[in-house]
Design an enzyme around this catalytic site. Structure first.
Site, PDB file in Angstrom:
ATOM      1  N   ASP A  71     -64.379  -0.431 -20.558  1.00 41.95           N
ATOM      2  CA  ASP A  71     -65.314  -1.208 -19.757  1.00 41.95           C
ATOM      3  C   ASP A  71     -64.910  -2.667 -19.829  1.00 41.95           C
ATOM      4  OD1 ASP A  71     -67.561   0.046 -18.305  1.00 41.95           O
ATOM      5  OD2 ASP A  71     -67.817   1.086 -20.221  1.00 41.95           O
ATOM      6  N   PHE A 147     -57.679  -4.632  -7.900  1.00 44.48           N
ATOM      7  CA  PHE A 147     -59.028  -4.202  -7.519  1.00 44.48           C
ATOM      8  C   PHE A 147     -60.039  -5.240  -7.997  1.00 44.48           C
ATOM      9  CE2 PHE A 147     -60.827  -2.888 -11.645  1.00 44.48           C
ATOM     10  CZ  PHE A 147     -59.691  -2.913 -12.416  1.00 44.48           C
ATOM     11  N   GLY A 148     -61.298  -4.992  -7.651  1.00 40.20           N
ATOM     12  CA  GLY A 148     -62.399  -5.812  -8.159  1.00 40.20           C
ATOM     13  C   GLY A 148     -62.200  -7.298  -7.889  1.00 40.20           C
ATOM     14  N   ASP A 150     -59.882  -9.201  -8.873  1.00 36.05           N
ATOM     15  CA  ASP A 150     -58.474  -9.642  -8.988  1.00 36.05           C
ATOM     16  C   ASP A 150     -58.116 -10.791  -8.036  1.00 36.05           C
ATOM     17  OD1 ASP A 150     -57.710  -8.097 -11.117  1.00 36.05           O
ATOM     18  OD2 ASP A 150     -56.724  -6.551  -9.931  1.00 36.05           O
TER      19      ASP A 150
HETATM   20  P1  IMP Z   1     -66.027  -1.808 -15.195  1.00 34.53           P
HETATM   21  O1  IMP Z   1     -67.463  -1.534 -15.471  1.00 34.53           O
HETATM   22  O2  IMP Z   1     -65.162  -1.794 -16.406  1.00 34.53           O
HETATM   23  O3  IMP Z   1     -65.435  -0.976 -14.094  1.00 34.53           O
HETATM   24  O4  IMP Z   1     -65.903  -3.305 -14.694  1.00 34.53           O
HETATM   25  C1  IMP Z   1     -66.955  -4.000 -14.116  1.00 34.53           C
HETATM   26  C2  IMP Z   1     -66.497  -4.728 -12.884  1.00 34.53           C
HETATM   27  O5  IMP Z   1     -65.598  -5.751 -13.286  1.00 34.53           O
HETATM   28  C3  IMP Z   1     -65.763  -3.843 -11.904  1.00 34.53           C
HETATM   29  O6  IMP Z   1     -66.592  -3.467 -10.863  1.00 34.53           O
HETATM   30  C4  IMP Z   1     -64.673  -4.721 -11.381  1.00 34.53           C
HETATM   31  O7  IMP Z   1     -65.102  -5.267 -10.182  1.00 34.53           O
HETATM   32  C5  IMP Z   1     -64.531  -5.808 -12.411  1.00 34.53           C
HETATM   33  N1  IMP Z   1     -63.274  -5.648 -13.137  1.00 34.53           N
HETATM   34  C6  IMP Z   1     -63.050  -4.969 -14.281  1.00 34.53           C
HETATM   35  N2  IMP Z   1     -61.775  -5.056 -14.642  1.00 34.53           N
HETATM   36  C7  IMP Z   1     -61.179  -5.802 -13.692  1.00 34.53           C
HETATM   37  C8  IMP Z   1     -59.848  -6.230 -13.501  1.00 34.53           C
HETATM   38  O8  IMP Z   1     -58.911  -5.931 -14.250  1.00 34.53           O
HETATM   39  N3  IMP Z   1     -59.637  -6.995 -12.421  1.00 34.53           N
HETATM   40  C9  IMP Z   1     -60.618  -7.348 -11.536  1.00 34.53           C
HETATM   41  N4  IMP Z   1     -61.864  -6.959 -11.653  1.00 34.53           N
HETATM   42  C10 IMP Z   1     -62.140  -6.185 -12.737  1.00 34.53           C
END
Ligand code: IMP
Length: 192
Positions: A71, A147-148, A150
């Site tokens: 996470d 993604f996210g 980035d």
């Molecule tokens: P998660 O709960 O670990 O999936 O992360 C929470 C949110 O943070 C995700 O919806 C992504 O949008 C963002 N996130 C997590 N890791 C990354 C990354 O490596 N790059 C960009 N966004 C990230």
């Protein structure tokens, strides 16, 4: 002898980008990893570590396999750490564009990505591994890989590029996730 020797571990995720990043990092340590698309409970908590720990325990109960969950959260200094543990919700609702709007023309754009990898297996105790990367929120979104968030995160040491302007290999040299995974891999290799 450890009965798990030589077997793959399972990465519980539904995010193919995360899996691809992890597969490459763990390959450097000759650790084979398979993607396990299991739906896990997602508790609300102010602490990313608690969320990850609960997900790992839930996944172990459901699968009885040696596994990792990961996470992450984006912590922005001028927003007092927001969105932090709520990063996923914030991404789904206001996204990168909303974050850029919230930041306006704030001068201090310092931010940090934090990752926690949790390992557990039927035989071993739960273990946590952490990784962080400092950086800045860009003034506009740039790049199309990853993604996210980035496209709006410029990691320190990345020559001003955002993560979305990097190859997976470049991102893996700097990212929070790769650091947490490397810390896990060192321990895992030492254990067998
Ligand atoms: P998660 O709960 O670990 O999936 O992360 C929470 C949110 O943070 C995700 O919806 C992504 O949008 C963002 N996130 C997590 N890791 C990354 C990354 O490596 N790059 C960009 N966004 C990230």
């Amino acid at each position: 002898m450890n009965p798990l020797k030589g077997r793959a571990i399972f990465f519980v995720t539904r995010n193919i980008n995360k899996f691809n990043e992890a597969r490459r990092v763990l390959a450097e340590y000759k650790i084979a990893v398979a993607m396990l698309r299991l739906k896990t409970i997602e508790i609300q908590d102010d602490d990313v570590e608690n969320i990850a720990r609960m997900r790992a325990i839930d996944a172990l109960e459901k699968s009885n396999l040696p596994l990792i969950v990961e996470d992450a959260g984006l912590f922005i200094k001028s927003l007092n750490g927001f969105p932090g543990p709520y990063s996923s919700y914030v991404y789904r609702t206001i996204g990168s564009r909303g974050i850029l709007k919230l930041m306006g023309d704030v001068d201090d754009r310092s931010a940090q990505f934090r990752s926690v990898v949790v390992y557990c297996s039927p035989e071993e105790q739960v273990r946590l591994f952490r990784g962080v990367v400092d950086g800045k929120i860009a003034t506009e979104a740039r790049g199309s890989s990853g993604f996210g968030f980035d496209p709006i995160f410029e990691p320190e040491g990345g020559g001003g590029k955002t993560f979305a302007e990097m190859t997976i290999e470049e991102k893996n040299r700097l990212s929070h996730r790769s650091k947490a995974l490397r810390s896990f891999a060192e321990w895992y290799k030492g254990m067998r």
